[in-house]
Design an enzyme around this catalytic site. Sequence first.
Site, PDB file in Angstrom:
ATOM      1  N   ASP A   1      -5.558  10.568  10.901  1.00  0.00           N
ATOM      2  CA  ASP A   1      -5.932   9.876   9.668  1.00  0.00           C
ATOM      3  C   ASP A   1      -6.738   8.624   9.982  1.00  0.00           C
ATOM      4  OD1 ASP A   1      -6.151   9.463   6.978  1.00  0.00           O
ATOM      5  OD2 ASP A   1      -4.092   8.803   6.671  1.00  0.00           O
TER       6      ASP A   1
ATOM      7  N   GLY B   1       0.552   5.381   1.121  1.00  0.00           N
ATOM      8  CA  GLY B   1      -0.226   6.464   1.681  1.00  0.00           C
ATOM      9  C   GLY B   1       0.442   7.773   1.343  1.00  0.00           C
TER      10      GLY B   1
ATOM     11  N   GLY C   1       4.144   7.665   2.569  1.00  0.00           N
ATOM     12  CA  GLY C   1       5.142   6.693   2.178  1.00  0.00           C
ATOM     13  C   GLY C   1       4.486   5.362   1.885  1.00  0.00           C
TER      14      GLY C   1
ATOM     15  N   GLY D   1       0.832  -1.192   0.000  1.00  0.00           N
ATOM     16  CA  GLY D   1       0.000   0.000   0.000  1.00  0.00           C
ATOM     17  C   GLY D   1       0.861   1.234   0.000  1.00  0.00           C
TER      18      GLY D   1
ATOM     19  N   VAL E   1       3.988   1.132   2.334  1.00  0.00           N
ATOM     20  CA  VAL E   1       3.999   0.093   3.343  1.00  0.00           C
ATOM     21  C   VAL E   1       4.376  -1.224   2.673  1.00  0.00           C
ATOM     22  CG1 VAL E   1       2.679  -1.075   5.123  1.00  0.00           C
ATOM     23  CG2 VAL E   1       2.156   1.284   4.538  1.00  0.00           C
TER      24      VAL E   1
END
Length: 901
Positions: free
Chosen positions: A734, A613, A616, A611, A618
């Site tokens: 978030d 975001g 950065g 993933g 993951v």
Amino acid sequence: MKGVQKPPLFLLLLHISLLFLLPLNAASSPRTQAEALITWKNDFASSPPSLNSWSLTNLNNLCNWTAIVCDHNTKSISQIDLSNFNISATLTHFNFTPFLNLTQFKLKGNNFTGPVPSAIGKLSKLTTLDLGTNLFSQEIPVQIGMLTELQYLNFFNNSLTGVIPYQLSNLQKVQFLNLGANYYLETPDWSKFSGMPSLTYLDFSPNSLDSEVPEFISKCLNLTFLDLSENTFTGQIPEVVFTNLGKLKHLHLARNSFSGPIPEDIGLISGLQHIDLAGNYLEGPIPSSIGQLKELKYLDLQLNLLNSSIPSELGRCTNLTDLALASNKLSGKIPPSIGQLRGLRHLDLSYNSLNSSIPFELGFCTSLTDLALASNKLNGELPLSFSNLKDIISLSLFANRFTGPLLPSLFSNWTEVVSLELEHNSFSGNIPPDIGRLSNLINLDLSRNQLSGSIPLTLGKLPYIQSLNLSNNNLNGPFPTEIAFPLLEKFDLSNNNFKWPIPDRDCLPTSVGNSDLCRDASGVTRAGNSKKTNKKFIIGVLVPVCGLSVVATTIALILMFHKKTKCALKKINSAQNFENFESMILQEEVKFTFGEVVKAVDDFHVKYCIGKGGFGRVYKAELLSGQVVAVKRLNMSDSNDIPAINLQSFENEIRTLTNVRHRNIIRLYGFCSRRGCIFLLYEYLERGSLGKALYGVEGVTELGWATRVKVVKGLAHALSYLHHDCSPPIVHRDVTVNNVLLESDFEARLSDFGTARPISANSSNWTHIVGSFGYMAPELAFTMRVTDKCDVYSFGVVALEVMMGRHPGNLLESQLSESSQSMKDNAELLLKDLVDQRLESPSNELAKAVVLVMSLALGCIRTRPGSRPTMLYVAQKLSARSLPSLPEPFGMLTIHKLMGI
Ligand SMILES: *[C@@H]1O[C@H](CO)[C@@H](O)[C@H](O)[C@H]1NC(C)=O
Ligand SMILES: *[C@@H]1O[C@H](CO)[C@@H](O)[C@H](O)[C@H]1NC(C)=O
Ligand SMILES: *[C@@H]1O[C@H](CO)[C@@H](O)[C@H](O)[C@H]1NC(C)=O
Ligand SMILES: *[C@@H]1O[C@H](CO)[C@@H](O)[C@H](O)[C@H]1NC(C)=O
Ligand SMILES: *[C@@H]1O[C@H](CO)[C@@H](O)[C@H](O)[C@H]1NC(C)=O
Ligand SMILES: *[C@@H]1O[C@H](CO)[C@@H](O)[C@H](O)[C@H]1NC(C)=O
Ligand SMILES: *[C@@H]1O[C@H](CO)[C@@H](O)[C@H](O)[C@H]1NC(C)=O
Ligand SMILES: *[C@@H]1O[C@H](CO)[C@@H](O)[C@H](O)[C@H]1NC(C)=O
């Protein structure tokens, strides 16, 4: 033996008398050997069933015992091979004396603890000693130097400490020597190392060695594999390494402190296949002699200070599959000869100062899966030949000076592409609708260009898209309702020419940074200012240096950690250790290192990316132990969101979070800061996110009402803990369905603290809104001021979404304009029509719980921050022993009624 009873006395006596029955020839050794093995085995904390043949009743079959090989002539044991037997034991009670003729002793892959006994030096016939992947501790005994027949010596992956004994260099016949992954082995006086001339394989990585390259290595003329990486070796890479070691195939010197130039003679070793010099301080040119390395498959020189142009001779290394020159000071052009590298799969030239256009020939590298040219000064239009890159998975061209339109033909062949980062360039024209054909796309970033026109509706058809950033362009046109934004992790359309609905003016600040008008009623606790001033001074001095040098970051970290000794940093004892990836694991119970993690994700290869975001990427790291962790990599140099000046406070924050222990908050194992990147290490939960559970295939059956209430409750507790039990309070910033992970029993775990902040007076300094579209409190659009009430709002959205089984978009909008007609319409909506229709209406206690969650959630999404409840209040209400009874039957409750509860 645990769990197994000790043999009764008479059995022992029987055993002894039986021993005497063994044949007395062959220097009486089989008997004593059997005795020694049984005594040893009885001392094992756990011994596997496969060792059952080692028994009193089987003495006559010694040579047929498991893991044993006998010498043909003497009928005594010549080899013991207990590799991977799942034994937990020590060598302390092993009697070496009966085994003087042993030639092989292999204990690899068990749980042997304690020291390696010095008596091991008696086994003078040993040719193979393999103690790798155990938990042996303390120093390597100097008596190892007596095993002069040794050809294979493996201590890899233990917990050995102390100075490497120079007596090792007596091993004139040793070909394989692996002392790697002990982490704390220290530098000996290398001048006493007379040499191990037979070595073909030498591995010291990672350890704590901090000298120059020892001279003896250049005398190991038969070396084919040399790995010194992840130590703190200094000085220049000696020329003699390359003039002498003509048989070398693998050269790993990465993540040390080597300086000076890469020797031109590197081109002499024609058989080199793998060169990894990444993460040093190497400067000067990339030697053009590398072009002579025809066998070279892998060349990694990234994260150095190399400052030449890229030699066009590299185009001759036609066996290259991986070429990484990123994060240097390379300038000039991308040589067209790179187009000859038809087998190249990964090319990373990002973070340099390359200033040409992209050569047409690069499009001939049709095997490319990852192409990263980001953060250079590259210009011109993208070559049409790029449409040939049909295997491309990740293309990152951001932060350059590219111009021209995004030609549809460029996109039509990239059917595999998962990540497309073209932001921060000067691309113009429309977004071609063909982008909608890139059906594997997860991340699309076209922000900060000069794109115009409207958003193509095809974007809404991308099935896997998670992150979409089109901000800071000249886009206009209608709201793209086809895009299912609740499913997007990150969604940013800001700073375009859209006609967005104008929200409530109440909350607008009178001037930037002064958000008094928006002060919330409860009055948020603020971190004291007096301490801050001091810190700022330190930051002010240190941070400018940080950008250039890891050493400075290191110092900053040391200062930071010395101030508070709360974190478990027992192992960190010298400044150099901070250079190692293992150093920042802050949780004592964690049994792995950052070095391992980096290996597990193949130096952050895109295939491990799960993933991306706003802050950065993951990665999912599966360690050799089977443990799985999530790593978040934050690139500071690339982020507007972590201004350099805030580096230290950011690190402070992470440190705080590693101390956060709450069953509804994901465990942060630690972090590591290196060359402008921060790595955060989290626990990984297999079940994935709440969003996945809600919208995935199994959503309905798995997430019943009780489970949904449990999830919301867990999230409320997590936020209540962060806001009210942490000092200073932490705002997550978030909270979305994608940042709530679920354990196997559906216990919620709040994750993704990449954006979390302690509440402080400085929060008004944010230049960039973070958070996810659809979850962000409305006031954030105007004030930049982060309070815990922003989390409360996001919590409300998530709670509604969980109950409704869809994003509560319309409800939120009607809340924004409180007087509007739509608001009045909504108020008359029946709760039973609002909740997830895929489930049967809840009844009895469950109905009460659902009503409570809904009414609390509606309170949380109030437009005025001050009128939202605190998370403490919400958490307490949700945990109350008895639920409030319903004012009306469930089927008749309206939203209006709920808002009044
Ligand atoms: C070792 O082997 C030699 C002959 O190779 C033999 O004489 C001696 O007894 C053996 N020693 C042991 C302890 O087995
Ligand atoms: C050795 O063990 C195998 C089975 O594990 C058995 O078949 C064989 O007969 C044994 N040999 C002797 C000499 O006992
Ligand atoms: C080491 O011991 C632990 C706990 O006792 C066990 O879980 C693990 O499987 C053992 N590992 C090996 C390689 O024997
Ligand atoms: C290893 O031994 C431990 C007991 O120490 C046991 O619990 C575990 O199941 C064993 N693992 C394997 C793979 O046999
Ligand atoms: C180096 O390797 C060659 C060929 O394998 C061998 O003949 C020679 O003995 C080796 N040298 C040393 C010092 O081991
Ligand atoms: C390149 O690699 C292939 C196989 O991977 C090998 O056969 C060949 O010898 C290597 N060298 C050159 C110069 O192509
Ligand atoms: C797609 O790639 C093929 C080669 O694989 C090439 O012939 C074709 O021209 C490309 N398509 C476009 C639109 O460039
Ligand atoms: C190191 O040893 C541990 C057990 O002691 C094991 O879990 C891990 O996988 C090993 N690491 C490597 C890199 O082999």
